[in-house]
Design an enzyme around this catalytic site. Structure first.
Site, PDB file in Angstrom:
ATOM      1  CG  ASN A  88      79.866  53.806  81.387  1.00  0.00           C
ATOM      2  OD1 ASN A  88      79.241  54.100  82.420  1.00  0.00           O
ATOM      3  ND2 ASN A  88      80.119  54.701  80.445  1.00  0.00           N
ATOM      4  CG  HIS A 101      77.712  57.600  76.866  1.00  0.00           C
ATOM      5  ND1 HIS A 101      78.277  58.509  77.735  1.00  0.00           N
ATOM      6  CD2 HIS A 101      77.431  58.296  75.734  1.00  0.00           C
ATOM      7  CE1 HIS A 101      78.351  59.685  77.155  1.00  0.00           C
ATOM      8  NE2 HIS A 101      77.837  59.592  75.941  1.00  0.00           N
ATOM      9  CE  LYS A 153      86.139  62.212  91.008  1.00  0.00           C
ATOM     10  NZ  LYS A 153      85.646  62.449  92.346  1.00  0.00           N
TER      11      LYS A 153
HETATM   12  C1  GRF Z   1      72.050  57.894  82.975  1.00  0.00           C
HETATM   13  O1  GRF Z   1      71.565  58.642  81.898  1.00  0.00           O
HETATM   14  C2  GRF Z   1      73.344  57.225  82.594  1.00  0.00           C
HETATM   15  O2  GRF Z   1      73.393  56.785  81.293  1.00  0.00           O
HETATM   16  C3  GRF Z   1      74.295  58.362  82.766  1.00  0.00           C
HETATM   17  O3  GRF Z   1      73.868  59.002  83.941  1.00  0.00           O
HETATM   18  C4  GRF Z   1      72.472  58.801  84.113  1.00  0.00           C
HETATM   19  C5  GRF Z   1      72.282  58.158  85.446  1.00  0.00           C
HETATM   20  O4  GRF Z   1      70.948  58.062  85.798  1.00  0.00           O
HETATM   21  N1  GRF Z   1      75.651  57.938  82.675  1.00  0.00           N
HETATM   22  P1  GRF Z   1      70.519  57.190  87.054  1.00  0.00           P
HETATM   23  O5  GRF Z   1      71.378  57.617  88.251  1.00  0.00           O
HETATM   24  O6  GRF Z   1      70.711  55.748  86.711  1.00  0.00           O
HETATM   25  O7  GRF Z   1      69.080  57.532  87.260  1.00  0.00           O
END
Ligand code: GRF
Length: 202
Positions: free
Chosen positions: A104, A106, A88
């Protein structure tokens, strides 16, 4: 340093933070938050006796508001907010009140393959279709737009031989589990400096 971790999914990055040898004695996950009521990652919080909250922009049953969360964070002396698979967009006022205190992760090399709607396997599908030879993970400061704040650190992996987007996802996830704890450690050690709109790691 007390940190809050925000999640929307399974929480493998949360787990990576909790087991990181690099972070032992440096930081403490004091609270886990999600935009979901029964987020799978809450199980990890429960197993580790970490308080967890579902958060919503507007008052809703079972959820705290971002405003209430600010009070909780002040009480727990939270110094850093880590978005680890949180989907979100946070309210502008909340982001402003934690300027350069929200990061964050990514799962691609920003500024490519980011922005609204670019999450999960969609990112890796776009990378696969692009025929790029490398992908990776990016940790950045959060501003008011998706995936746009200053980049703190990146890790790169070759994807020259992959046959699918899923294969890219697996390789990138491994990098994420190293990169995110390492950036948190540098922030805790005050080894992250912002100068001329760039981030320097010392
Ligand atoms: C990860 O790839 C993160 O970079 C992305 O969502 C995924 C989350 O994975 N934004 P997890 O919930 O930490 O296993």
């Amino acid at each position: 340093m007390n940190i809050a971790v925000f999640v929307s999914g399974r929480g493998s990055n949360l787990e990576a933070i909790l087991v990181s040898a690099e972070l032992k004695g440096l930081c403490n996950v004091s609270v886990v938050c999600s935009d979901k009521l029964d987020c799978p990652a809450f199980q990890i919080a429960k197993q580790n006796n970490i308080p967890f909250f579902s958060v919503s922009e507007f008052p809703k049953n079972g959820f705290v508001t971002f405003q209430e969360l600010q009070g909780i964070f002040a009480e727990k002396e939270i110094e850093l907010i880590v978005l680890a698979g949180f989907l979100k967009l946070m309210p502008k006022e909340f982001v402003r009140s934690f300027s350069f205190k929200i990061i964050n992760i990514h799962p691609a090399l920003l500024p490519s393959f980011g922005g609204k709607g670019m999450y999960g396997i969609r990112v890796h599908e776009a990378v696969f279709k692009s025929s790029a030879k490398v992908s990776g993970a990016t940790v950045h400061f959060v501003n008011e737009n998706y995936d746009e704040g200053l980049i703190i650190d990146q890790a790169v992996v070759s994807i020259a031989d992959v046959q699918s987007a899923e294969e890219i996802a697996q390789r990138v996830l491994k990098l994420e589990h190293q990169l995110l704890p390492s950036v948190i450690a540098k922030i805790a050690q005050r080894r992250v400096e912002i100068k001329n709109n760039r981030v320097y790691l010392t």
